[in-house]
Design a protein around this motif. Structure first.
Motif, mmCIF file in Angstrom:
data_model
loop_
_atom_site.group_PDB
_atom_site.id
_atom_site.type_symbol
_atom_site.label_atom_id
_atom_site.label_comp_id
_atom_site.label_asym_id
_atom_site.label_seq_id
_atom_site.Cartn_x
_atom_site.Cartn_y
_atom_site.Cartn_z
ATOM 1 N N ALA A 10 17.292 21.283 36.209
ATOM 2 C CA ALA A 10 18.494 20.693 35.610
ATOM 3 C C ALA A 10 18.731 21.147 34.166
ATOM 4 C CB ALA A 10 18.392 19.169 35.648
ATOM 5 N N GLN A 11 17.780 21.902 33.593
ATOM 6 C CA GLN A 11 17.937 22.324 32.196
ATOM 7 C C GLN A 11 19.059 23.353 32.055
ATOM 8 O OE1 GLN A 11 16.161 20.624 29.792
ATOM 9 N NE2 GLN A 11 15.757 19.526 31.703
ATOM 10 N N VAL A 12 19.787 23.234 30.958
ATOM 11 C CA VAL A 12 20.936 24.109 30.712
ATOM 12 C C VAL A 12 20.539 25.238 29.759
ATOM 13 C CG1 VAL A 12 23.283 24.202 29.796
ATOM 14 C CG2 VAL A 12 22.498 22.148 31.014
ATOM 15 N N PRO A 13 20.870 26.484 30.089
ATOM 16 C CA PRO A 13 20.534 27.607 29.195
ATOM 17 C C PRO A 13 21.172 27.437 27.814
ATOM 18 C CG PRO A 13 21.236 28.405 31.353
ATOM 19 C CD PRO A 13 21.540 26.930 31.318
ATOM 20 N N ILE A 14 20.506 27.960 26.804
ATOM 21 C CA ILE A 14 21.000 27.898 25.431
ATOM 22 C C ILE A 14 21.840 29.139 25.158
ATOM 23 C CG2 ILE A 14 20.310 27.840 23.002
ATOM 24 C CD1 ILE A 14 17.708 26.538 23.890
ATOM 25 N N GLU A 36 12.588 22.762 22.170
ATOM 26 C CA GLU A 36 13.901 22.969 22.773
ATOM 27 C C GLU A 36 13.950 24.296 23.531
ATOM 28 O OE1 GLU A 36 18.617 22.736 21.472
ATOM 29 O OE2 GLU A 36 17.055 22.010 20.103
ATOM 30 N N LEU A 37 13.332 25.328 22.968
ATOM 31 C CA LEU A 37 13.278 26.619 23.655
ATOM 32 C C LEU A 37 12.460 26.523 24.943
ATOM 33 C CD1 LEU A 37 12.698 29.007 20.616
ATOM 34 C CD2 LEU A 37 14.747 28.909 22.051
ATOM 35 N N ILE A 38 11.351 25.803 24.875
ATOM 36 C CA ILE A 38 10.513 25.641 26.061
ATOM 37 C C ILE A 38 11.263 24.875 27.148
ATOM 38 C CG2 ILE A 38 8.419 24.532 26.963
ATOM 39 C CD1 ILE A 38 7.129 25.160 24.186
ATOM 40 N N CYS A 39 11.915 23.775 26.761
ATOM 41 C CA CYS A 39 12.669 22.987 27.748
ATOM 42 C C CYS A 39 13.769 23.818 28.401
ATOM 43 C CB CYS A 39 13.269 21.747 27.091
ATOM 44 S SG CYS A 39 12.067 20.434 26.840
ATOM 45 N N ALA A 40 14.455 24.608 27.606
ATOM 46 C CA ALA A 40 15.541 25.426 28.154
ATOM 47 C C ALA A 40 14.991 26.482 29.118
ATOM 48 C CB ALA A 40 16.314 26.099 27.021
ATOM 49 N N GLY A 41 13.772 26.932 28.899
ATOM 50 C CA GLY A 41 13.180 27.955 29.754
ATOM 51 C C GLY A 41 12.585 27.427 31.043
ATOM 52 N N LEU A 42 12.472 26.097 31.166
ATOM 53 C CA LEU A 42 11.863 25.521 32.363
ATOM 54 C C LEU A 42 12.623 25.875 33.633
ATOM 55 C CD1 LEU A 42 10.878 21.961 31.096
ATOM 56 C CD2 LEU A 42 9.385 23.935 31.457
#
Length: 199
Positions: A10-14, A36-42
């Motif tokens: 469900a994470q949205v790309p940055i 934040e970078l790690i979460c976006a990469g999940l």
């Protein structure tokens, strides 16, 4: 599908500009930017695990391993090279999800005859896995299954396979060095591990 995998998907790309700013901040020690970078990469981690065909518990294990690769990629990422984090991290994620191939041992296993001094050549975590898998640390000399080793050591099956592969690789390298140093014409005793790999 586990809640964590669903969360990852469900994470949205940055956007690229925001990613560069976050990466520079993370490189300067900003923990929030790093997270934040790690979460976006999940999302990329979960997608890669699904593309490899992982399902159920294997999917969770693969994603957990991939997250380790993602974190390493985030910590080494240089946004000024013109590459997106997703592209840079892909190889790290793939490598982390690919354990050493499992060793095939013919059944039924014979009691191990390898001197446990061999295990002294390995780090403790690798020695424990190899010793249990090949019966070196078992009273009856019969090795345990991957699941039995995982349960005994509190590891995942993926972690057991990875440690077994790395441990046996180190033993093979050590045995190869001994073989090269041996005087010509003198036979070298072949251990059960040597036979398994046809060293």
């Amino acid at each position: 599908m586990s809640p964590f995998v669903s969360f990852a998907l469900a994470q949205v790309p940055i956007p690229p500009d925001a990613e560069r700013l976050l990466a520079r901040a993370a490189a300067d020690g900003d923990r929030d930017a790093r997270e934040e970078l790690i979460c976006a990469g999940l999302r990329n981690v979960a997608l890669h695990a699904l593309r490899l065909g992982h399902r159920g518990d294997d999917l969770d294990e693969a994603v957990a391993a991939g997250v380790e690769g993602l974190i390493q990629a985030v910590d080494r990422f240089d946004p000024d090279r013109g590459t997106r984090l997703a592209t840079y991290a892909w190889a790290w994620i793939a490598r982390a999800m690919t354990p050493a191939p499992p060793v095939t041992v013919s059944e039924p296993r014979e009691p191990a005859s390898v001197d446990t001094d061999l295990l002294d050549r390995l780090p403790a975590d690798l020695a424990a896995v190899v010793g249990l898998r090949f019966g070196l640390l078992c009273e009856d000399g019969v090795g345990l299954t991957i699941q039995e080793v995982a349960d005994r050591l509190g590891l995942t099956r993926w972690q057991v396979r990875d440690r077994e592969g790395r441990g046996l690789s180190r033993l093979r390298e050590g045995l190869a060095r001994v073989t090269r140093r041996a005087p010509h014409g003198e036979p070298i005793p072949r251990s059960s591990i040597g036979r398994a790999f046809d060293c």
